[in-house]
Design an enzyme around this catalytic site. Structure first.
Site, PDB file in Angstrom:
ATOM      1  N   LYS A 197       0.796  -1.204   0.000  1.00 45.83           N
ATOM      2  CA  LYS A 197       0.000   0.000   0.000  1.00 45.83           C
ATOM      3  C   LYS A 197       0.839   1.268   0.000  1.00 45.83           C
ATOM      4  O   LYS A 197       0.364   2.365  -0.283  1.00 45.83           O
ATOM      5  CB  LYS A 197      -0.880   0.021   1.267  1.00 45.83           C
ATOM      6  CG  LYS A 197      -1.906  -1.058   1.334  1.00 45.83           C
ATOM      7  CD  LYS A 197      -2.671  -0.951   2.667  1.00 45.83           C
ATOM      8  CE  LYS A 197      -2.607  -2.263   3.350  1.00 45.83           C
ATOM      9  NZ  LYS A 197      -3.178  -2.299   4.688  1.00 45.83           N
ATOM     10  N   GLY A 198       2.106   1.152   0.334  1.00 49.15           N
ATOM     11  CA  GLY A 198       2.928   2.325   0.616  1.00 49.15           C
ATOM     12  C   GLY A 198       3.059   3.321  -0.524  1.00 49.15           C
ATOM     13  O   GLY A 198       3.143   4.521  -0.294  1.00 49.15           O
ATOM     14  N   GLU A 217       7.584   2.312  -6.160  1.00 53.59           N
ATOM     15  CA  GLU A 217       7.616   1.847  -4.770  1.00 53.59           C
ATOM     16  C   GLU A 217       7.843   3.046  -3.843  1.00 53.59           C
ATOM     17  O   GLU A 217       8.398   4.071  -4.262  1.00 53.59           O
ATOM     18  CB  GLU A 217       8.757   0.794  -4.656  1.00 53.59           C
ATOM     19  CG  GLU A 217       9.152   0.348  -3.280  1.00 53.59           C
ATOM     20  CD  GLU A 217       8.056  -0.385  -2.522  1.00 53.59           C
ATOM     21  OE1 GLU A 217       6.942   0.146  -2.436  1.00 53.59           O
ATOM     22  OE2 GLU A 217       8.354  -1.463  -1.979  1.00 53.59           O
ATOM     23  N   ASP A 218       7.423   2.917  -2.600  1.00 54.33           N
ATOM     24  CA  ASP A 218       7.586   4.021  -1.654  1.00 54.33           C
ATOM     25  C   ASP A 218       9.048   4.224  -1.250  1.00 54.33           C
ATOM     26  O   ASP A 218       9.561   5.333  -1.277  1.00 54.33           O
ATOM     27  CB  ASP A 218       6.700   3.828  -0.415  1.00 54.33           C
ATOM     28  CG  ASP A 218       6.853   2.471   0.271  1.00 54.33           C
ATOM     29  OD1 ASP A 218       7.681   1.643  -0.182  1.00 54.33           O
ATOM     30  OD2 ASP A 218       6.140   2.226   1.257  1.00 54.33           O
ATOM     31  N   ASP A 268      14.783   0.305   1.679  1.00 53.18           N
ATOM     32  CA  ASP A 268      15.405   0.422   2.991  1.00 53.18           C
ATOM     33  C   ASP A 268      16.544  -0.602   3.057  1.00 53.18           C
ATOM     34  O   ASP A 268      17.642  -0.343   2.566  1.00 53.18           O
ATOM     35  CB  ASP A 268      14.301   0.179   4.031  1.00 53.18           C
ATOM     36  CG  ASP A 268      14.740   0.382   5.464  1.00 53.18           C
ATOM     37  OD1 ASP A 268      15.583   1.244   5.715  1.00 53.18           O
ATOM     38  OD2 ASP A 268      14.222  -0.335   6.352  1.00 53.18           O
ATOM     39  N   PHE A 304      12.840   6.958  10.508  1.00 61.52           N
ATOM     40  CA  PHE A 304      11.644   6.208  10.140  1.00 61.52           C
ATOM     41  C   PHE A 304      10.564   7.217   9.810  1.00 61.52           C
ATOM     42  O   PHE A 304      10.269   8.103  10.599  1.00 61.52           O
ATOM     43  CB  PHE A 304      11.198   5.287  11.274  1.00 61.52           C
ATOM     44  CG  PHE A 304      10.141   4.322  10.828  1.00 61.52           C
ATOM     45  CD1 PHE A 304      10.485   3.135  10.197  1.00 61.52           C
ATOM     46  CD2 PHE A 304       8.796   4.628  11.004  1.00 61.52           C
ATOM     47  CE1 PHE A 304       9.503   2.257   9.742  1.00 61.52           C
ATOM     48  CE2 PHE A 304       7.807   3.757  10.550  1.00 61.52           C
ATOM     49  CZ  PHE A 304       8.170   2.565   9.926  1.00 61.52           C
ATOM     50  N   VAL A 305       9.999   7.109   8.612  1.00 61.75           N
ATOM     51  CA  VAL A 305       9.059   8.126   8.148  1.00 61.75           C
ATOM     52  C   VAL A 305       7.629   7.584   8.069  1.00 61.75           C
ATOM     53  O   VAL A 305       7.419   6.385   7.858  1.00 61.75           O
ATOM     54  CB  VAL A 305       9.474   8.705   6.770  1.00 61.75           C
ATOM     55  CG1 VAL A 305      10.791   9.448   6.874  1.00 61.75           C
ATOM     56  CG2 VAL A 305       9.540   7.614   5.703  1.00 61.75           C
ATOM     57  N   ASP A 313       3.519   4.041   6.618  1.00 59.80           N
ATOM     58  CA  ASP A 313       2.768   3.747   7.846  1.00 59.80           C
ATOM     59  C   ASP A 313       3.668   3.307   8.980  1.00 59.80           C
ATOM     60  O   ASP A 313       4.819   2.907   8.777  1.00 59.80           O
ATOM     61  CB  ASP A 313       1.773   2.609   7.583  1.00 59.80           C
ATOM     62  CG  ASP A 313       2.481   1.254   7.470  1.00 59.80           C
ATOM     63  OD1 ASP A 313       3.410   1.138   6.638  1.00 59.80           O
ATOM     64  OD2 ASP A 313       2.133   0.327   8.219  1.00 59.80           O
ATOM     65  N   ARG A 345      -0.818   6.633   7.227  1.00 60.41           N
ATOM     66  CA  ARG A 345      -0.617   6.597   5.765  1.00 60.41           C
ATOM     67  C   ARG A 345      -1.266   7.783   5.066  1.00 60.41           C
ATOM     68  O   ARG A 345      -0.766   8.283   4.075  1.00 60.41           O
ATOM     69  CB  ARG A 345      -1.258   5.327   5.175  1.00 60.41           C
ATOM     70  CG  ARG A 345      -0.447   4.070   5.372  1.00 60.41           C
ATOM     71  CD  ARG A 345      -0.974   2.996   4.420  1.00 60.41           C
ATOM     72  NE  ARG A 345      -0.635   1.661   4.847  1.00 60.41           N
ATOM     73  CZ  ARG A 345       0.521   1.053   4.564  1.00 60.41           C
ATOM     74  NH1 ARG A 345       1.444   1.666   3.875  1.00 60.41           N
ATOM     75  NH2 ARG A 345       0.742  -0.185   4.982  1.00 60.41           N
TER      76      ARG A 345
HETATM   77  P1  IMP Z   1      13.164  -3.196   2.692  1.00 63.12           P
HETATM   78  O1  IMP Z   1      12.795  -4.590   2.285  1.00 63.12           O
HETATM   79  O2  IMP Z   1      13.882  -3.173   4.010  1.00 63.12           O
HETATM   80  O3  IMP Z   1      13.894  -2.422   1.626  1.00 63.12           O
HETATM   81  O4  IMP Z   1      11.840  -2.474   3.066  1.00 63.12           O
HETATM   82  C1  IMP Z   1      10.988  -1.951   2.179  1.00 63.12           C
HETATM   83  C2  IMP Z   1       9.645  -1.727   2.829  1.00 63.12           C
HETATM   84  O5  IMP Z   1       9.754  -1.413   4.224  1.00 63.12           O
HETATM   85  C3  IMP Z   1       9.021  -0.510   2.218  1.00 63.12           C
HETATM   86  O6  IMP Z   1       8.286  -0.842   1.063  1.00 63.12           O
HETATM   87  C4  IMP Z   1       8.174   0.042   3.332  1.00 63.12           C
HETATM   88  O7  IMP Z   1       6.892  -0.523   3.298  1.00 63.12           O
HETATM   89  C5  IMP Z   1       8.877  -0.381   4.594  1.00 63.12           C
HETATM   90  N1  IMP Z   1       9.659   0.738   5.181  1.00 63.12           N
HETATM   91  C6  IMP Z   1      11.002   0.899   5.169  1.00 63.12           C
HETATM   92  N2  IMP Z   1      11.361   2.036   5.792  1.00 63.12           N
HETATM   93  C7  IMP Z   1      10.216   2.617   6.180  1.00 63.12           C
HETATM   94  C8  IMP Z   1       9.917   3.864   6.855  1.00 63.12           C
HETATM   95  O8  IMP Z   1      10.784   4.685   7.209  1.00 63.12           O
HETATM   96  N3  IMP Z   1       8.606   4.098   7.100  1.00 63.12           N
HETATM   97  C9  IMP Z   1       7.595   3.261   6.715  1.00 63.12           C
HETATM   98  N4  IMP Z   1       7.833   2.109   6.073  1.00 63.12           N
HETATM   99  C10 IMP Z   1       9.119   1.787   5.814  1.00 63.12           C
HETATM  100 MG    MG Z   2       6.313  -0.777   0.543  1.00 62.21          MG
END
Ligand code: IMP
Ligand code: MG
Length: 171
Positions: free
Chosen positions: A40-41, A94-95, A98, A147-148, A154, A160
């Site tokens: 959903k992000g 994608e949002d 990370d 963390f945003v 969310d 959100r």
């Molecule tokens: P990754 O697999 O660690 O790269 O994480 C990606 C997913 O983690 C993103 O699509 C987000 O949904 C979530 N995420 C990572 N950092 C944040 C943040 O700062 N706030 C909210 N969601 C986050």
């Molecule tokens: Mg996401």
């Protein structure tokens, strides 16, 4: 423990970055492009970005789940609303990237459908937190740790719908 929000990226800054990205993408993709929203992000980012990208865009959705609170957990993808990608130019929207685990798990699943090209556009690239070697093709903002929440992001499904991006901290 109480949560506090501090404004990090306001509406004007978001609008400028998204308009700039749309112009760049229109230049890079003059022909048909399938844009995939990672729910959903990316909901609001996808909606604002694709509306500025002209009449060559078709849209599709997919859902991933990779977070539990502020900790990275497992990964699940639901591609049941994703159109057929064979032979298409595809841009995943994608949002955030990370740790990089979600994107490096998702991309091979999409690649199985043999798109003509497959690239990724993210709103935020949190470079410093990467655990696997992955760099998105396009990113609007790059920063380190906070963390945003808001504008699709969310914390346990809350915040959100806020129109701007905030740093969440616990006091
Ligand atoms: P990754 O697999 O660690 O790269 O994480 C990606 C997913 O983690 C993103 O699509 C987000 O949904 C979530 N995420 C990572 N950092 C944040 C943040 O700062 N706030 C909210 N969601 C986050
Ligand atoms: Mg996401």
């Amino acid at each position: 423990m109480s949560e506090s929000l501090k404004l990090l990226i306001g509406k004007a800054e978001l609008d400028t970055a998204i308009s700039r990205m749309a112009a760049r993408l229109k230049e890079d993709y003059p022909g048909p492009l399938t844009c995939l929203c990672v729910l959903k992000g990316a909901l609001y980012f996808f909606s604002d970005l694709t509306r500025l990208m002209g009449d060559q865009v078709t849209i599709g959705m997919l859902t991933t789940k990779s977070y539990d609170g502020t900790r990275s957990t497992g990964f699940k993808a639901d591609l049941s609303s994703c159109p057929d990608l064979k032979g298409k130019d595809v841009l995943v929207i994608e949002d955030i990237v990370d740790t990089g685990h979600s994107m490096t798990r998702l991309l091979p699943l999409l690649q199985e459908q043999q798109p003509r090209s497959l690239k990724v556009c993210v709103l935020i690239d949190k470079k410093a937190r990467r655990e696997v070697d992955y760099t998105p093709d396009y990113s609007c903002f790059t920063f380190d740790d906070p963390f945003v929440v808001g504008y699709g992001f969310d914390y346990d499904e809350r915040y959100r719908n806020l129109p701007e991006i905030y740093e969440l901290s616990f006091t």
